[in-house]
Scaffold this active site. Sequence first.
Site, PDB file in Angstrom:
ATOM      1  CB  ILE D  14      -4.669  -4.035   7.224  1.00  0.00           C
ATOM      2  CG1 ILE D  14      -4.499  -5.507   7.439  1.00  0.00           C
ATOM      3  CG2 ILE D  14      -3.362  -3.145   7.288  1.00  0.00           C
ATOM      4  CD1 ILE D  14      -3.573  -6.059   6.339  1.00  0.00           C
ATOM      5  CG  ASP D  15      -9.396  -1.773   5.242  1.00  0.00           C
ATOM      6  OD1 ASP D  15      -8.673  -1.991   4.323  1.00  0.00           O
ATOM      7  OD2 ASP D  15      -9.912  -0.568   4.937  1.00  0.00           O
ATOM      8  CD  GLN D  16     -13.311  -4.100   3.948  1.00  0.00           C
ATOM      9  OE1 GLN D  16     -12.971  -3.900   5.282  1.00  0.00           O
ATOM     10  NE2 GLN D  16     -14.526  -3.935   3.706  1.00  0.00           N
ATOM     11  CG  HIS D  17     -10.546  -1.963   0.933  1.00  0.00           C
ATOM     12  ND1 HIS D  17     -11.492  -2.664  -0.167  1.00  0.00           N
ATOM     13  CD2 HIS D  17     -11.560  -1.221   1.748  1.00  0.00           C
ATOM     14  CE1 HIS D  17     -12.781  -2.322   0.055  1.00  0.00           C
ATOM     15  NE2 HIS D  17     -12.909  -1.721   1.055  1.00  0.00           N
TER      16      HIS D  17
END
Lengths: 136, 136, 136, 136
Positions: D14-17
Amino acid sequence: MSDYITIRVRGYHIDQHGQVHDRAHTEFLEEARWTLFENFNAIDFFSKLDLALTIVSNHINYRRPCFLNDTLEIHTRVMRIGKASCKMEQKIFLEGTDTVIVDATNIFVLTDKRNYEAIQIEGSAREKLEQLASSS
Amino acid sequence: MSDYITIRVRGYHIDQHGQVHDRAHTEFLEEARWTLFENFNAIDFFSKLDLALTIVSNHINYRRPCFLNDTLEIHTRVMRIGKASCKMEQKIFLEGTDTVIVDATNIFVLTDKRNYEAIQIEGSAREKLEQLASSS
Amino acid sequence: MSDYITIRVRGYHIDQHGQVHDRAHTEFLEEARWTLFENFNAIDFFSKLDLALTIVSNHINYRRPCFLNDTLEIHTRVMRIGKASCKMEQKIFLEGTDTVIVDATNIFVLTDKRNYEAIQIEGSAREKLEQLASSS
Amino acid sequence: MSDYITIRVRGYHIDQHGQVHDRAHTEFLEEARWTLFENFNAIDFFSKLDLALTIVSNHINYRRPCFLNDTLEIHTRVMRIGKASCKMEQKIFLEGTDTVIVDATNIFVLTDKRNYEAIQIEGSAREKLEQLASSS
């Protein structure tokens, strides 16, 4: 705006046939996009507006194989800014040549970080994207 | 608790010499740790306490090469729970054999998710980790 | 020889707690090692001798968290060249500071590419590694 | 032939969002393709003919975000076998639902491993691909 980064092909970028695998190409393309956004301070800019640049599709053509120790140039251009989406083209060249290894078209939207919904591209967000597009 | 997952070696796991590269082994070890935590519902459990399992060191020995299409077993054991840290051992075997490809020792702490600081391992958090350790 | 590369932390380098995960740190360390070897033309050099630089262990300490948009410096030094192995130290700093994020010790051997067996480090192979070590 | 694998979303996907990033989706899709080929022993089969399955394009649509701890099903189907290329469709679902997270279309060719050139799909190679396609 055309911008590029260079990447050297390492042992973990190639597969059993000695060619760069598509997982590695995906990494190269992604790194090139982030670098472009960053050059225009776009990530911070959208983050302050509670917006995220979200990819909705990519279409990647693998034109030629490339190999260990090749150096690649990954070029990225913002092509068209629509009402609700934005088109970006990328090409991976063998460094210093016109030999295209990969070309790709990506469609982006701007999403509201609180509900993950796409918004209209207008106002200052549109201006920022136009900065990226017009500098080519 | 000893637990294992199996992983098949793919073209993107090997390097120019045909051997699995250390980036891939790191992925295998990490996936095995998460699977163990999950089997004991530990991720959710600590998350509700605002705690995260945070790795502070790993020591990895690469004993033998392995190759495309090999199937690997990654075994994971919680070994010792100290006042503030927890030791976990992992081994990667060729499936169905005693041939050790990789062994690794990892030290974990529990950190407070609000300030990233390590806490003492006590109370229900300690009991949860003891569940993992004692089931071997 | 101390040498370093810089890497910018992207969204795919961080985990659910906003910190750079160990898979990403492994990538950063590996890229830094290849860059150092390449600066001394060591990969080609050993390849022509039918030798490969093969990692046999790494010991990584995660000292502090780092976050999205941080820029990291990854420093690499060849420390000691034994009869059959070579020790390399690496440190990841926050760019332009003395703040250590990660430190790591790696042990390498030279293996014969035809049978994956480690060889004695002597002759021109030893001289090449001494070049890397002595230039610090 | 429709076939699927399941994958659990981890912190490094997963990313920063908080959403699964496209690098992770690329990994999921690739693993699903290899698993399908392997179920039909296709990798060995083509390898003995000195042929490699080589991707020439993929077109990926990201339909919905997905998040930490989601379990995903990645389905893969061989759709059409042309004279020189083969079309494969993939869909990523939330496990046990009809919710499409990603859909993708991939075009493959068979290349001669000695010169990386695409060949006509005929004879036993064609029969093998038809096995994959017809078993749906």
